[in-house]
Design an enzyme around this catalytic site. Sequence first.
Site, PDB file in Angstrom:
ATOM      1  N   ASN A  99       0.791  -1.173  -0.061  1.00 51.33           N
ATOM      2  CA  ASN A  99      -0.213  -0.273   0.129  1.00 51.33           C
ATOM      3  C   ASN A  99       0.732   1.053  -0.467  1.00 51.33           C
ATOM      4  OD1 ASN A  99      -1.957   2.133   0.825  1.00 51.33           O
ATOM      5  ND2 ASN A  99      -2.314   1.600   3.368  1.00 51.33           N
TER       6      ASN A  99
ATOM      7  N   LYS B 299       0.300   4.366  -0.326  1.00 51.54           N
ATOM      8  CA  LYS B 299      -0.540   5.051   0.460  1.00 51.54           C
ATOM      9  C   LYS B 299      -0.732   6.622  -0.597  1.00 51.54           C
ATOM     10  CE  LYS B 299      -0.293   2.765   4.588  1.00 51.54           C
ATOM     11  NZ  LYS B 299      -0.405   3.375   6.212  1.00 51.54           N
TER      12      LYS B 299
ATOM     13  N   HIS C 230      -9.644   0.561   4.960  1.00 53.58           N
ATOM     14  CA  HIS C 230      -8.265   1.044   5.541  1.00 53.58           C
ATOM     15  C   HIS C 230      -8.332   2.521   6.786  1.00 53.58           C
ATOM     16  CE1 HIS C 230      -4.085   1.973   6.315  1.00 53.58           C
ATOM     17  NE2 HIS C 230      -4.174   0.704   5.758  1.00 53.58           N
TER      18      HIS C 230
ATOM     19  N   GLU D  77      -6.349   4.520   7.828  1.00 58.07           N
ATOM     20  CA  GLU D  77      -6.922   6.243   7.628  1.00 58.07           C
ATOM     21  C   GLU D  77      -8.404   6.476   6.847  1.00 58.07           C
ATOM     22  OE1 GLU D  77      -2.940   4.949   4.916  1.00 58.07           O
ATOM     23  OE2 GLU D  77      -2.424   4.535   7.701  1.00 58.07           O
TER      24      GLU D  77
ATOM     25  N   GLU E 108      -5.020  -4.964  10.304  1.00 66.43           N
ATOM     26  CA  GLU E 108      -4.123  -3.623  10.812  1.00 66.43           C
ATOM     27  C   GLU E 108      -4.273  -3.754  12.039  1.00 66.43           C
ATOM     28  OE1 GLU E 108      -2.802  -2.889   6.336  1.00 66.43           O
ATOM     29  OE2 GLU E 108      -3.869  -1.111   7.195  1.00 66.43           O
TER      30      GLU E 108
ATOM     31  N   GLY F 253       3.096   2.358  10.651  1.00 66.64           N
ATOM     32  CA  GLY F 253       3.967   3.331  10.531  1.00 66.64           C
ATOM     33  C   GLY F 253       4.619   3.795  11.783  1.00 66.64           C
TER      34      GLY F 253
ATOM     35  N   SER G 292       4.093  -2.106  10.566  1.00 68.88           N
ATOM     36  CA  SER G 292       5.223  -2.584  10.512  1.00 68.88           C
ATOM     37  C   SER G 292       5.789  -3.640  10.190  1.00 68.88           C
ATOM     38  CB  SER G 292       5.435  -1.795  11.873  1.00 68.88           C
ATOM     39  OG  SER G 292       4.975  -0.483  12.580  1.00 68.88           O
TER      40      SER G 292
HETATM   41  P1  13P Z   1       3.289   0.377   7.783  1.00 66.20           P
HETATM   42  O1  13P Z   1       3.565  -0.994   6.950  1.00 66.20           O
HETATM   43  O2  13P Z   1       4.100   1.592   6.950  1.00 66.20           O
HETATM   44  O3  13P Z   1       3.417   0.278   9.133  1.00 66.20           O
HETATM   45  O4  13P Z   1       1.973   0.989   6.847  1.00 66.20           O
HETATM   46  C1  13P Z   1       0.792  -0.687   7.495  1.00 66.20           C
HETATM   47  C2  13P Z   1      -0.370  -0.003   5.902  1.00 66.20           C
HETATM   48  O5  13P Z   1      -1.473   0.702   6.743  1.00 66.20           O
HETATM   49  C3  13P Z   1      -0.869  -0.882   5.167  1.00 66.20           C
HETATM   50  O6  13P Z   1      -2.184  -0.870   4.489  1.00 66.20           O
END
Ligand code: 13P
Length: 252
Positions: free
Chosen positions: A9, A11, A95, A97, A167, A173, A213
């Site tokens: 992803n 983003k 997601h 976010e 997640e 992150g 992560s």
């Molecule tokens: P990270 O791998 O940067 O923690 O992000 C995970 C994520 O949100 C994947 O959709």
Amino acid sequence: MRRPFIAGNWKMNTTRSEALDLVQGLRQALPHGNSVDVAVCPPSVYLAPVAAALEGSAIGLGAQNMYHESGGAFTGELSAAMLLDVGCRYVILGHSERRHILGESNEDVCRKVHAALTAGLIPIVCVGETLQEREAGKTSDIVAEQFFGSLAGVSVADASRVVIAYEPVWAIGTGVNATPEQAEEVHGNLRGILASRFGAAVADQVRIQYGGSVKADNAAELLAKPNIDGALVGGASLKAAGFAAIVQAAAS
Ligand code: 13P
């Protein structure tokens, strides 16, 4: 036996030229052989050029979001048919976010899941608790609520095409991944509620990715758990070598 599925992803993190460089890097770095499904999910404006750059490779293309309507006056939105038209096979839905920053509800996610399945896209449906919810002992309740809410009304036949991504918000992150044991506990619960909702055969088939992560150096121990069938990778998917190492961990 479920086929591992590793998705990146990206983003809102790549320019056009970075996206194209990343694809070139992945085409060279990814292990050959076909024991793992791999996909990349670039920003939507780069889906078409990335699709062209992926041509002839086994790497699938996914979008990071879509709208549930099939067309009309919805300024700024994209339909499932549009995503298919530019070469997508997958779409990430719900997601954290989008849930937490953009206010998407389970009902919003559910409408998108239905639209994606009807159009023939494979939805990657994300669920996961915040740190506050985990500390309050609410992880399994929150994950179950998001699961049932996001998949309400989905048929048994369609459910087998869904991918779930667990997640935990606190692991996204932050560099702090869920331990393999913490993740496996939630994945095992998800497998159980998949069975209760859709039957044992579907539960056995549906892939549950872990995200939060994931890196080259923790992927193998996470993926070794029986109910962790892949990874949804954010930051570590932005470097070809690191992402390829995660795919390699899933292959072995
Ligand atoms: P990270 O791998 O940067 O923690 O992000 C995970 C994520 O949100 C994947 O959709």
